[in-house]
Design an enzyme around this catalytic site. Structure first.
Site, PDB file in Angstrom:
ATOM      1  CG  HIS A   7      -1.839  -6.169  -5.710  1.00  0.00           C
ATOM      2  ND1 HIS A   7      -1.270  -4.841  -5.274  1.00  0.00           N
ATOM      3  CD2 HIS A   7      -0.796  -6.396  -6.453  1.00  0.00           C
ATOM      4  CE1 HIS A   7      -0.026  -4.445  -5.419  1.00  0.00           C
ATOM      5  NE2 HIS A   7       0.394  -5.465  -6.451  1.00  0.00           N
ATOM      6  CD  GLU A   8      -0.035 -10.220  -6.991  1.00  0.00           C
ATOM      7  OE1 GLU A   8       0.854  -9.961  -8.029  1.00  0.00           O
ATOM      8  OE2 GLU A   8       0.560  -9.828  -5.853  1.00  0.00           O
ATOM      9  CB  CYS A  64       3.305  -3.309  -5.669  1.00  0.00           C
ATOM     10  SG  CYS A  64       3.548  -4.118  -7.275  1.00  0.00           S
ATOM     11  CG  LEU A  65       7.402  -7.999  -4.712  1.00  0.00           C
ATOM     12  CD1 LEU A  65       7.411  -9.555  -5.173  1.00  0.00           C
ATOM     13  CD2 LEU A  65       8.236  -7.895  -3.481  1.00  0.00           C
ATOM     14  N   GLY A  71       2.581 -12.287  -3.530  1.00  0.00           N
ATOM     15  CA  GLY A  71       2.101 -12.519  -4.685  1.00  0.00           C
ATOM     16  C   GLY A  71       3.107 -11.945  -6.035  1.00  0.00           C
ATOM     17  CD  GLN A 118       4.658  -7.989  -9.840  1.00  0.00           C
ATOM     18  OE1 GLN A 118       3.896  -8.913  -9.174  1.00  0.00           O
ATOM     19  NE2 GLN A 118       5.068  -7.165  -9.025  1.00  0.00           N
ATOM     20  CG  HIS A 121       0.625  -6.784 -11.465  1.00  0.00           C
ATOM     21  ND1 HIS A 121       1.397  -5.694 -11.700  1.00  0.00           N
ATOM     22  CD2 HIS A 121       0.667  -7.017 -10.012  1.00  0.00           C
ATOM     23  CE1 HIS A 121       2.162  -5.074 -10.410  1.00  0.00           C
ATOM     24  NE2 HIS A 121       1.579  -6.107  -9.262  1.00  0.00           N
TER      25      HIS A 121
HETATM   26 NI    NI Z   1       2.074  -5.708  -7.529  1.00  0.00          NI
END
Ligand code: NI
Length: 175
Positions: A141-142, A99-100, A46, A51, A145
């Protein structure tokens, strides 16, 4: 176009993002296409617009079934704009997250086990889905953000937060 992914510590990850106001525009389609390209290049499950430094309430997610990701049921590539999440029931589930924007790390986070998510796709079409398991976790999670929340802020047990290699995860990609 692949964009650099902002990492924890960048103040742009802490903003409360703005709603998308115009759908089905060239600009929005380009953003969605860039986000999928960026997520796939990073092998993520995701990605949220903040981000890549874009201050909009837009997330994408989706993943196939793979040995690396264990027995997670596949989720089709999804674009979710201006989302609202409603818990279905009281059940809470703990699970590992990455997480990226926090590369190389994993932590245990408690999330609502089942929820309904609603919002719009890039064309302005309405989306409503009731989901559970890892699907429900990724959406939470997304969408966090979009409110400037990174998963480490939700960790309560820091004995289960660390580097992938030390935790023995092997080659699981960042989410
Ligand atoms: Ni993330």
């Amino acid at each position: 176009m692949i964009h650099p992914i902002l990492r924890m510590g960048d103040p742009r990850l802490l903003r409360v993002a703005r709603p998308v106001e115009r759908f089905d525009t060239e600009e929005l389609h380009a953003l969605v296409s860039d986000m999928f390209e960026t997520m796939e290049a990073a092998n993520g499950a995701g990605l949220a617009a903040p981000q890549i430094g874009v201050d909009l309430r837009l997330v994408i997610f989706g993943y196939g079934q793979s040995a690396v990701r264990g027995d997670r049921s596949p989720v089709p590539p999804t674009v979710l704009i201006n989302p609202t999440l409603t818990p279905l029931g009281e059940a809470i589930e703990e699970g590992w997250e990455g997480c990226l924007s926090v590369p190389g790390m994993r932590g245990i986070v408690a999330r609502v086990a089942r929820l309904r998510y609603e919002g719009f796709d890039q064309f302005g079409g309405r989306i409503v889905r009731d989901v559970e398991g890892f699907h429900a976790r990724v959406v939470q999670h997304e969408c966090d953000h979009l409110d400037g929340i990174l998963y480490p802020m939700r960790i309560t047990d820091f004995t289960q937060f660390g580097y992938v290699e030390e935790l023995g995860f092997g080659q699981i990609p960042d989410d």
